[in-house]
Scaffold this motif. Structure first.
Motif, PDB file in Angstrom:
ATOM      1  N   ASP A  83       3.613 -15.301   3.312  1.00 38.02           N
ATOM      2  CA  ASP A  83       2.977 -15.276   1.936  1.00 38.02           C
ATOM      3  C   ASP A  83       2.162 -13.882   2.080  1.00 38.02           C
ATOM      4  N   LEU A  84       1.833 -13.356   0.908  1.00 36.96           N
ATOM      5  CA  LEU A  84       0.728 -12.205   0.953  1.00 36.96           C
ATOM      6  C   LEU A  84      -0.454 -12.687   0.969  1.00 36.96           C
ATOM      7  N   VAL A  85      -1.438 -12.261   1.749  1.00 31.06           N
ATOM      8  CA  VAL A  85      -2.601 -12.510   1.785  1.00 31.06           C
ATOM      9  C   VAL A  85      -3.406 -11.372   1.096  1.00 31.06           C
ATOM     10  N   ALA A  86      -3.240 -10.208   1.350  1.00 31.08           N
ATOM     11  CA  ALA A  86      -4.047  -9.078   0.349  1.00 31.08           C
ATOM     12  C   ALA A  86      -3.177  -7.880   0.504  1.00 31.08           C
ATOM     13  N   ALA A  87      -3.405  -7.202  -0.583  1.00 33.06           N
ATOM     14  CA  ALA A  87      -2.940  -5.684  -0.516  1.00 33.06           C
ATOM     15  C   ALA A  87      -3.675  -4.679  -1.066  1.00 33.06           C
ATOM     16  N   ILE A  88      -3.555  -3.322  -0.837  1.00 34.96           N
ATOM     17  CA  ILE A  88      -4.571  -2.537  -1.320  1.00 34.96           C
ATOM     18  C   ILE A  88      -3.317  -1.071  -1.746  1.00 34.96           C
ATOM     19  N   SER A  89      -3.735  -0.672  -3.046  1.00 38.38           N
ATOM     20  CA  SER A  89      -2.827   0.316  -3.488  1.00 38.38           C
ATOM     21  C   SER A  89      -3.571   1.603  -3.028  1.00 38.38           C
ATOM     22  N   SER A  90      -2.588   2.773  -3.224  1.00 39.45           N
ATOM     23  CA  SER A  90      -3.289   4.118  -2.822  1.00 39.45           C
ATOM     24  C   SER A  90      -4.314   4.552  -3.764  1.00 39.45           C
ATOM     25  N   GLY A  91      -4.429   4.039  -4.920  1.00 41.65           N
ATOM     26  CA  GLY A  91      -5.543   4.114  -5.799  1.00 41.65           C
ATOM     27  C   GLY A  91      -6.935   3.233  -5.249  1.00 41.65           C
ATOM     28  N   GLY A  92      -6.667   2.453  -4.443  1.00 42.79           N
ATOM     29  CA  GLY A  92      -7.898   1.417  -3.894  1.00 42.79           C
ATOM     30  C   GLY A  92      -7.792   0.287  -4.636  1.00 42.79           C
ATOM     31  N   SER A  93      -6.892   0.006  -5.558  1.00 39.01           N
ATOM     32  CA  SER A  93      -6.851  -1.497  -6.149  1.00 39.01           C
ATOM     33  C   SER A  93      -6.398  -2.450  -5.131  1.00 39.01           C
ATOM     34  N   THR A  94      -7.000  -3.764  -5.240  1.00 42.53           N
ATOM     35  CA  THR A  94      -6.820  -4.510  -4.324  1.00 42.53           C
ATOM     36  C   THR A  94      -6.452  -5.785  -4.968  1.00 42.53           C
ATOM     37  N   ILE A  95      -5.599  -6.648  -4.340  1.00 44.03           N
ATOM     38  CA  ILE A  95      -5.309  -8.233  -4.808  1.00 44.03           C
ATOM     39  C   ILE A  95      -5.234  -8.848  -3.644  1.00 44.03           C
ATOM     40  N   TYR A  96      -5.537 -10.462  -3.946  1.00 38.99           N
ATOM     41  CA  TYR A  96      -5.908 -11.253  -2.933  1.00 38.99           C
ATOM     42  C   TYR A  96      -5.009 -12.537  -3.374  1.00 38.99           C
ATOM     43  N   ALA A  97      -4.634 -13.443  -2.265  1.00 38.16           N
ATOM     44  CA  ALA A  97      -4.124 -14.696  -2.554  1.00 38.16           C
ATOM     45  C   ALA A  97      -5.388 -15.462  -2.946  1.00 38.16           C
ATOM     46  N   ASP A  98      -4.967 -16.586  -3.962  1.00 42.10           N
ATOM     47  CA  ASP A  98      -6.128 -17.237  -4.330  1.00 42.10           C
ATOM     48  C   ASP A  98      -7.106 -18.004  -3.379  1.00 42.10           C
ATOM     49  N   SER A  99      -6.415 -18.365  -2.143  1.00 39.47           N
ATOM     50  CA  SER A  99      -7.046 -18.867  -1.037  1.00 39.47           C
ATOM     51  C   SER A  99      -7.772 -18.420  -0.141  1.00 39.47           C
ATOM     52  N   VAL A 100      -7.779 -17.202  -0.242  1.00 34.38           N
ATOM     53  CA  VAL A 100      -8.723 -16.025   0.447  1.00 34.38           C
ATOM     54  C   VAL A 100      -9.526 -15.207  -0.394  1.00 34.38           C
ATOM     55  N   ARG A 101      -9.403 -15.186  -1.652  1.00 37.87           N
ATOM     56  CA  ARG A 101     -10.348 -14.403  -2.465  1.00 37.87           C
ATOM     57  C   ARG A 101     -11.756 -14.932  -2.354  1.00 37.87           C
ATOM     58  N   GLY A 102     -12.628 -13.702  -1.960  1.00 42.06           N
ATOM     59  CA  GLY A 102     -14.027 -14.007  -1.951  1.00 42.06           C
ATOM     60  C   GLY A 102     -14.338 -14.319  -0.274  1.00 42.06           C
ATOM     61  N   ARG A 103     -13.402 -14.425   0.554  1.00 36.06           N
ATOM     62  CA  ARG A 103     -13.552 -14.666   1.891  1.00 36.06           C
ATOM     63  C   ARG A 103     -13.096 -13.471   2.912  1.00 36.06           C
ATOM     64  N   PHE A 104     -11.794 -13.097   2.319  1.00 29.73           N
ATOM     65  CA  PHE A 104     -11.309 -11.996   2.935  1.00 29.73           C
ATOM     66  C   PHE A 104     -11.355 -10.748   2.208  1.00 29.73           C
ATOM     67  N   THR A 105     -11.652  -9.357   2.890  1.00 30.69           N
ATOM     68  CA  THR A 105     -11.632  -8.235   2.183  1.00 30.69           C
ATOM     69  C   THR A 105     -10.664  -7.167   3.091  1.00 30.69           C
ATOM     70  N   ILE A 106      -9.874  -6.556   2.331  1.00 26.88           N
ATOM     71  CA  ILE A 106      -8.772  -5.674   2.841  1.00 26.88           C
ATOM     72  C   ILE A 106      -9.366  -4.111   2.487  1.00 26.88           C
ATOM     73  N   SER A 107      -9.153  -3.188   3.643  1.00 25.77           N
ATOM     74  CA  SER A 107      -9.758  -1.882   3.430  1.00 25.77           C
ATOM     75  C   SER A 107      -8.836  -0.889   4.100  1.00 25.77           C
ATOM     76  N   ARG A 108      -8.952   0.403   4.032  1.00 24.36           N
ATOM     77  CA  ARG A 108      -8.321   1.468   4.540  1.00 24.36           C
ATOM     78  C   ARG A 108      -9.147   2.243   5.207  1.00 24.36           C
ATOM     79  N   ASP A 109      -8.976   2.856   6.470  1.00 24.35           N
ATOM     80  CA  ASP A 109      -9.989   3.741   7.057  1.00 24.35           C
ATOM     81  C   ASP A 109      -8.877   4.849   7.369  1.00 24.35           C
ATOM     82  N   TYR A 110      -9.208   6.053   6.425  1.00 22.56           N
ATOM     83  CA  TYR A 110      -8.218   7.050   6.605  1.00 22.56           C
ATOM     84  C   TYR A 110      -8.413   8.050   8.071  1.00 22.56           C
TER      85      TYR A 110
END
Length: 122
Positions: A46-73
């Protein structure tokens, strides 16, 4: 084809934190999105989290508020900071490059990492 290598997994006690990192063999700026997925024993991936090229993020309900996805170019990585971990978070975690915008559809993945184990237990 891009090669993805996850790191940072392991054993942690409930309430603890872990930071997963996914290194890509090609520039992450080439991809429309990057995501983290997980698969527990006997369950679907299952999806946990995703981040778009524009920086938008989505999270599974079960992890929202606890997990953070980020990119380091600079490091060419996509990271997943996991806080307040629960036994239910125990799974193999996979980094992936989705093909489109339906991030939750695991049939539409361009590349998968090999996966890394995260175990939350006392």
């Amino acid at each position: 084809q891009v090669r993805l290598v996850e790191s940072g997994g392991g054993l942690v006690q409930p309430g603890g934190s872990l930071r997963l990192s996914c290194a890509a063999s090609k520039s992450i700026s080439l991809f429309n999105a990057l995501g983290w997925y997980r698969q527990a024993p006997g369950k679907e991936r299952d999806l946990v989290a995703a981040i778009s090229s524009g920086g938008s993020t989505i999270y599974a309900d079960s992890v929202r508020g606890r997990f953070t996805i980020s990119r380091d170019y600079a490091k060419n990585t996509v990271d997943l900071q996991m806080n307040s971990l629960e036994p239910e978070d125990t799974a193999v975690y996979y980094c992936a490059v989705p093909m489109g915008t339906s991030y939750s559809d695991t049939r539409l993945i361009r590349s998968w990492g090999q996966g890394i184990q995260v175990t939350v237990s006392s």
